[in-house]
Design an enzyme around this catalytic site. Structure first.
Site, mmCIF file in Angstrom:
data_model
loop_
_atom_site.group_PDB
_atom_site.id
_atom_site.type_symbol
_atom_site.label_atom_id
_atom_site.label_comp_id
_atom_site.label_asym_id
_atom_site.label_seq_id
_atom_site.Cartn_x
_atom_site.Cartn_y
_atom_site.Cartn_z
ATOM 1 N N GLU A 45 0.840 -1.214 0.000
ATOM 2 C CA GLU A 45 0.000 0.000 0.000
ATOM 3 C C GLU A 45 0.868 1.255 0.000
ATOM 4 O OE1 GLU A 45 -1.917 -0.376 3.778
ATOM 5 O OE2 GLU A 45 -2.863 -2.272 3.302
ATOM 6 N N ARG A 94 2.396 20.408 5.634
ATOM 7 C CA ARG A 94 3.371 19.507 6.264
ATOM 8 C C ARG A 94 4.378 20.231 7.167
ATOM 9 N NH1 ARG A 94 6.534 16.461 4.210
ATOM 10 N NH2 ARG A 94 6.082 14.668 5.534
ATOM 11 N N TYR A 109 4.259 18.838 10.886
ATOM 12 C CA TYR A 109 5.321 17.897 11.284
ATOM 13 C C TYR A 109 6.694 18.551 11.294
ATOM 14 C CZ TYR A 109 1.633 15.140 8.992
ATOM 15 O OH TYR A 109 0.431 14.642 8.576
ATOM 16 N N CYS A 117 -2.878 33.935 9.020
ATOM 17 C CA CYS A 117 -2.647 34.648 10.276
ATOM 18 C C CYS A 117 -2.284 33.704 11.408
ATOM 19 C CB CYS A 117 -3.899 35.446 10.614
ATOM 20 S SG CYS A 117 -4.248 36.589 9.295
ATOM 21 N N TYR A 149 0.579 14.197 0.238
ATOM 22 C CA TYR A 149 0.131 14.794 1.503
ATOM 23 C C TYR A 149 0.227 16.314 1.490
ATOM 24 C CZ TYR A 149 0.516 9.923 2.923
ATOM 25 O OH TYR A 149 0.384 8.562 2.985
#
Ligand code: LLP
Length: 424
Positions: free
Chosen positions: A284, A323, A327, A353, A381
């Site tokens: 996957e 991202r 992260y 903001c 992503y």
């Protein structure tokens, strides 16, 4: 910068100081379609897929693209035409597969919180397998299947308690994670599944995390899964397919994950050595199929020098490229035209903001207002996690195939965003 180190090379490359994707100049695409703009290389995606296909030549194996990485219809269509199946996590994703020309029989359904309605839709469509993540889910799926007069094909997602050594938010195979059934309870769960008349056990499944850059966690997980298969089959429950999930990392900033074919040569050797080489295999992958095939083009609005920091304010933001904010992820940010002029160090930020709205910190750039920059490794992503925060329309998307640019999504308008809302 060594040209072959550019994430996305060779489909992304400078020619005469200009950045090209396949045969098209990115500056031209930015002018024609506006910014922020996601641009994907079809050849880049198919090249990434071909590494898996090479690894599995002569084996019984199927690649199920984990479409959460990028679920735009035009992207799904590329993988459906290349004979991929799909790993989905919602009924919405199933509808997208079907709309893009994929088939339900090539779909596997992962996720810890499938609703009864989603189970019904997937059973009626006739998907290949449910990857079940808890004992409670086995019981509910059994009930739903019986109520429809159907039998649900299931594999149980095992949590092997292996550290994938990646960001904690994208580790999924550790004891403290919400995913899968603890490997100590797996045999019991299989016995229970095999006793339920609405379920048919078909396989076993494991996915330990994302952006994994070494082979060891995969080998550890594989050994643990095979130990379990031996136990389950000794209890008289045959396991037809082995699904090893996704998770292979890509190059964001000099990362050196194993190539998909090299990783799988190692894993297949271990499978062969343990006598499982002729089983039906499934994987996957998401990020490794699309991540490096995409860029996000964004125009510089203002340069804002400061005492402590210089800011380069661009027209893409955390709603388009979540991202870094989520992260602290690193994406390379490069100019569309190379020059030898002196650089300055900037924090590259968006207009949203929030102080968390940054795309890259401390980047040396030679840049002026109204230049366009490319944020690299933006195929996975990014658009699929984009939002409308600050009532910002999500970007347009273009799929490049050789010298042709196909718009696969038009820029979202304010009217699109307000559709479905009403005043009291
Ligand atoms: N299978 C399952 C069950 C998954 O949960 C995932 C990803 C995949 C396959 C595909 O993993 P990949 O090959 O893409 O690593 N938004 C995060 C990544 C979240 C991954 C979630 N699960 C990021 O931007 O880094």
């Amino acid at each position: 910068m060594n040209p072959s180190d550019l994430p996305g090379a060779p489909f992304l490359a400078y020619r005469d100081q200009q950045l090209f994707i396949e045969q098209l100049r990115l500056q031209d695409l930015a002018q024609q379609h506006g910014t922020p703009l996601f641009v994907y290389s079809k050849a880049g995606m198919l090249h990434a897929l071909s590494a898996y296909q090479r690894a599995f030549a002569g084996r019984k194996a199927k690649v199920h693209y984990a479409m959460k990485a990028n679920s735009s219809l035009g992207v799904l269509q590329v993988f459906a035409k290349a004979a991929c199946g799909f790993d989905i996590v919602s009924a919405g994703e199933l509808a997208r597969v079907l709309a893009a020309g994929g088939q339900a029989k090539d779909v596997i359904f992962s996720g810890v919180g499938k609703t009864r309605a989603e189970m019904q839709l997937a059973l009626q469509a006739g998907i290949a397998c449910f990857n079940v993540e808890s004992e409670a889910e086995l019981d509910v799926l059994n009930e739903v299947a019986l109520s429809l007069g159907k039998v649900a094909p299931v594999s149980i997602r095992v949590n092997p308690n292996v550290d994938p050594k990646t960001h904690p938010y994208i580790s999924t195979g550790l004891k403290g994670n919400k995913f899968g059934i603890a490997h100590e309870r797996t045999l019991q769960a299989y016995r229970h599944a095999a006793s339920l008349p609405g379920l048919k056990v078909t396989g076993i499944d494991c996915h330990i995390g994302s952006q994994i850059t070494t082979s060891e966690p995969y080998l550890d997980a594989l050994d643990k899964v095979l130990d379990l298969v031996e136990q389950i089959e000794s209890a008289g429950i045959p396991i037809h397919h082995l699904d090893f999930g996704g998770g292979l990392g890509i190059n964001y900033n000099g990362d050196t994950p194993p190539a998909a074919d090299a990783l799988w040569a190692t894993l297949l050797a271990r499978l062969d050595a343990r006598g499982f080489g002729d089983r039906q295999l499934m994987i996957e992958p998401g990020r490794s199929l699309v991540g490096n095939a995409g860029v996000c083009l964004s125009q510089v609005q203002f340069l804002k020098p400061g005492e402590q920091k210089n800011f380069c304010i661009i027209d893409a933001a955390m709603n388009d490229l979540p991202r870094p904010a989520m992260y602290e992820a690193y994406h390379q940010i490069v100019p569309l035209t190379l020059s030898d002029a002196a650089t300055q160090v900037y924090d590259v930020v968006g207009p949203v903001c929030e102080s968390g709205d940054w795309i890259g910190r401390d980047r040396a750039l030679n840049v002026q207002a109204s230049d366009t920059l490319a944020v690299l490794s933006a195929g996975a992503y990014c658009m699929s996690m984009a939002s409308n925060y600050n009532t910002r329309g999500r970007p347009a998307e273009v799929l490049v195939d050789g010298n042709k640019a196909h718009v696969i999504r038009t820029r979202e308008t304010v009217a699109d965003q307000m559709r479905g809302e009403c005043l009291v």
